[in-house]
Design a protein around this motif. Structure first.
Motif, PDB file in Angstrom:
ATOM      1  N   LYS A  75      65.293  66.854  67.497  1.00 56.04           N
ATOM      2  CA  LYS A  75      65.100  67.152  66.072  1.00 56.04           C
ATOM      3  C   LYS A  75      66.235  68.056  65.612  1.00 56.04           C
ATOM      4  N   THR A  76      66.584  67.937  64.358  1.00 54.50           N
ATOM      5  CA  THR A  76      67.726  68.678  63.836  1.00 54.50           C
ATOM      6  C   THR A  76      67.509  70.193  63.948  1.00 54.50           C
TER       7      THR A  76
ATOM      8  N   PRO B   4      76.582  68.438  60.891  1.00 56.33           N
ATOM      9  CA  PRO B   4      75.800  67.532  60.056  1.00 56.33           C
ATOM     10  C   PRO B   4      76.693  66.981  58.955  1.00 56.33           C
ATOM     11  N   MET B   5      76.701  65.680  58.772  1.00 53.69           N
ATOM     12  CA  MET B   5      77.554  65.095  57.737  1.00 53.69           C
ATOM     13  C   MET B   5      76.687  64.694  56.553  1.00 53.69           C
ATOM     14  N   ALA B   6      77.307  64.577  55.386  1.00 57.23           N
ATOM     15  CA  ALA B   6      76.573  64.205  54.181  1.00 57.23           C
ATOM     16  C   ALA B   6      76.183  62.738  54.289  1.00 57.23           C
TER      17      ALA B   6
ATOM     18  N   LEU C 196      75.420  72.748  69.372  1.00 62.36           N
ATOM     19  CA  LEU C 196      74.595  72.401  68.209  1.00 62.36           C
ATOM     20  C   LEU C 196      73.704  71.195  68.527  1.00 62.36           C
ATOM     21  N   ALA C 197      74.211  70.294  69.353  1.00 62.68           N
ATOM     22  CA  ALA C 197      73.403  69.149  69.778  1.00 62.68           C
ATOM     23  C   ALA C 197      72.325  69.612  70.755  1.00 62.68           C
TER      24      ALA C 197
ATOM     25  N   PRO D  96      65.932  67.575  56.607  1.00 67.78           N
ATOM     26  CA  PRO D  96      65.683  69.014  56.734  1.00 67.78           C
ATOM     27  C   PRO D  96      65.845  69.509  58.166  1.00 67.78           C
ATOM     28  N   PHE D  97      65.774  70.786  58.336  1.00 67.70           N
ATOM     29  CA  PHE D  97      65.726  71.402  59.668  1.00 67.70           C
ATOM     30  C   PHE D  97      64.457  70.914  60.381  1.00 67.70           C
TER      31      PHE D  97
END
Ligand code: BGC
Length: 683
Positions: free
Chosen positions: A540-541, A500-502, A108-109, A587-588
């Motif tokens: 970037k995410t 991804p954490m809140a 994911l990273a 956001p993405f």
């Protein structure tokens, strides 16, 4: 590609007894104790073992595993190729997911790096290391797109976008398999978990999924299609059911789509114990039923639960399963064994590789994966300033490696404390160095100008069977942030996380946020490179960061609702939640740099194009000028989105179709080009 040896394989199959054929479909676990070796040798000698999985438990990513042992593997292989009647070699598989001895960022990273070439290079390194330890085959890449960060396995996949998923698929398969699968530094890849596993309801692992065909084809299939196009040797079926049909027993998915539509030629493998689970899932009455359903659906190799080896013979002799079906599965397995050169080179040997180069690549990928989410004029830090380091991940090593690390070593992994000490020395660097009794809740470091807080989640909170119901940072970490925030000091939050954490109520109390993920062996060194300006952040995410768990699922590529219309990410909150802001926190496709980029106007060479021209191969050419207007040279991920305004079914408001990641020198303007064709625009 895999059919080259079909005629040799056909004549080999003609010589095989039914038992020997069924033996090829059987994968066992390697010996866990010395006392098991003789029994395993007997089974191999009798032609009952087609493959060995080099793992000692069904959740290998989270359990300690035995070490690889090339001498033992060669000795077992010797029994297969010298003492069994037909001398067919076995194929050894291991979960080499995001690294072998050198560990690279969790997938994911890596996806956040948006750098296919670099990912391919890193996965080449990984293949080299694994091959040198006698491993023929890895159960990777994991291509499960996911909308639910509560799911622990979100860390293993490419995030939420089908195009990014396809790029990751291509990069990993090409990296693992190299130019030629027969090369000594190549290993066979396995696209998994086919298919829809990332949709597990509520993020609960192994749970059911509900996936309509349009979603299946437009969202979940593309990454697998790309893996097949890149020549992936094997595909692993997923544990989940889709609308009541377990994939392990689904002819529609394993044969009609995978073989029929995607033209896959290699072999399929079940997930661990998934064949016998058909009974538990309630679609088979007995283990014999499980074997029949799975084999007839198109499941070739049975991982670990012995359903095939124990049940198939009687099924064939009783006429319940045709021997032809068995032959088909055997043929596919042998295709891969030939393709990876096992018949010519059954034994493997350690060979040297450039470990330093691998660490360098791991650091490069870690650097490109990390995402700068916030920076209120704090970063990069001046090494001369007085810096404090605190937080529960200050001395942490294991979590930095991430889940699914079977052979990487924690004690060879620098902690953030060690990496920072390397860069800063101990003068003006405030931190408790005793990691055994580390508890910094009572320190506020009055002399420090800036406090770096090492925060995050443990690798044990992520991976297989590790779902959480709440993606918030732990209460104790939030309290620590509150305490330091109250001092008025500048705070840089470095987050070592798998998912991804809140960030609501967290990021707003920090002056800078660097999302470092679990980025492998070089995580801490890469963090230092970014913190102290040796590198400019450029990730970037690849996944949306919801504000809170209650907003899950939240992802960028949704269709427009009829009310409100065209509301990207709920940015017009009408009809959304009454009690909270419904937009994502990040956001993405989001990430900052130390420099700034100015985007010019988007230009299309042709503003319209005829469908027939598109079909004939004509493309739409798009370009944009991008200027680096800041103070640093930097890489920028330029993302091209499209929207299909009127189609036969509703289409996403934004759909990523291509990206580029050029390096733009400070003061420079470059032109970035994209070319979209029929396939890019189709659904
Ligand atoms: C996991 C797979 C893994 C397999 C072998 C299963 O439990 O779902 O991803 O490859 O075990 O270790």
């Amino acid at each position: 590609m895999y059919t080259e040896y079909d005629s040799i394989i056909d004549s080999l199959i003609e010589k095989m007894s039914l038992d020997e054929k069924i033996g090829q479909l059987n994968q066992i676990t390697g010996p866990l104790k010395d006392s098991q070796i003789e029994d395993i040798k007997t089974a191999i000698r009798n032609g009952q073992v087609g493959s060995i999985i080099l793992a000692s438990s069904s959740t290998a990513g989270n359990d300690p595993q035995g070490h690889v042992n090339i001498e033992l593997y060669n000795e077992l292989q010797r029994v297969a190729v010298e003492e069994s009647r037909l001398k067919i070699p076995m194929i050894y598989g291991r979960d080499v997911i995001h690294g072998h001895r050198t560990v690279y960022p969790i997938p994911l990273a890596s996806a956040a790096a948006f750098n296919e070439e670099l990912i391919e290079e890193c996965y080449r390194d990984i293949a080299t290391e694994a091959a040198s330890d006698g491993i023929h085959w890895t159960f990777s890449p994991m291509l499960d797109l996911c909308h639910d960060p509560r799911w622990g396995r979100i860390i293993e996949g490419p995030g939420e976008d089908p195009y990014v998923g396809a790029c990751m698929a291509r990069a990993c398969v090409k990296g693992f398999q190299g130019k030629d699968l027969k090369d000594k530094d190549s290993i066979a890849a396995c696209a998994k978990h086919y298919i829809g596993y990332g949709a597990s309801e509520g993020g609960r692992d192994y749970h059911r999924t509900e996936i309509a065909d349009a979603t299946l084809y437009n969202y979940y299939v593309p990454a697998f299609r790309e893996a097949v196009k890149a020549g992936v040797a094997t595909v692993m079926s997923s544990f989940n059911d889709i609308s009541g049909v377990p994939v392990t027993g689904s002819k529609k998915h394993l044969t009609d789509i995978l073989r029929g539509k995607l033209s896959f030629e290699g072999f399929t493998v079940s997930d661990w114990g998934a064949v016998e689970q058909l009974q538990k899932q309630g679609v088979a009455a007995s283990r014999a039923d499980c074997a029949k359903i799975a084999l007839e659906a198109g499941l070739d190799l049975n991982m670990c639960d012995r359903c095939y080896i124990e049940e198939l013979k009687d099924l064939v002799l009783n006429g319940d399963v045709s021997e032809e079906t068995v032959n088909t599965a055997v043929k596919r397995i042998l295709r891969v064994k030939f393709a990876i050169g096992l018949f010519d080179r059954p034994y493997r040997e350690n060979f040297a590789y450039d470990k330093e180069k691998h660490l360098e690549n791991s650091r490069k990928l870690a650097l490109e994966s990390m995402v700068l989410l916030k920076n209120d004029n704090v970063l990069p830090l001046n090494k001369e300033s007085r810096i404090a380091l605190m937080g529960p991940f200050t001395h942490e090593k294991r979590s930095l490696l991430g889940s699914w690390v079977l052979d990487g070593k924690e004690n060879e992994t620098p902690s953030l404390f060690e990496a920072m000490t390397n860069v800063l020395g101990r003068k003006n660097f405030y931190c408790q160095s005793n990691s055994r009794f580390y508890d910094d809740t009572n320190y506020i470091y009055p002399n420090a100008d800036v406090v770096i807080m090492a925060l995050g989640e443990s690798n044990l909170a992520t991976g297989e069977n590790r779902a959480v119901s709440d993606i918030s940072l732990s209460l104790s970490q939030r309290e620590l942030i509150d305490k330091i925030h109250a001092t008025g000091k500048k705070i840089v939050g470095v987050f070592f996380c798998g998912r991804p954490m809140a960030m609501e109520g967290v990021a707003d109390k920090l002056d800078a946020v660097l999302y470092a993920w679990h980025s492998g062996s070089e995580t801490a060194n890469a963090v230092c490179d970014i913190l102290f300006g040796k590198a400019v952040p450029c990730g970037k995410t690849a996944v949306t960061f919801p504000r809170k768990s209650g907003h899950i699922p939240l992802y960028y590529n949704v269709t427009s609702s009829g009310r409100p219309v065209d509301c990207y990410y709920n940015e017009n909150p009408a009809n959304c939640y009454l009690d909270s802001t419904p937009t994502p926190y990040y956001p993405f496709g989001y990430g900052l740099s130390y420099t700034t980029f100015k985007y010019g106007e988007i230009k299309a060479q042709n503003n319209s194009i005829l469908l027939d021209d598109l079909k004939a191969g004509k493309n739409i050419e798009i370009s944009i000028d991008i200027s680096n207007t800041g103070e640093f040279d930097g890489k920028e991920i330029v993302e091209l989105y499209i929207r299909d305004r009127v189609a036969s079914i509703m289409r996403p408001i934004r759909e990523l179709k291509q990206f580029k990641k050029p390096l733009i020198k400070k003061g420079e303007t470059i032109n970035v080009n994209f070319s979209l064709g029929y396939k890019d625009l189709g659904l």
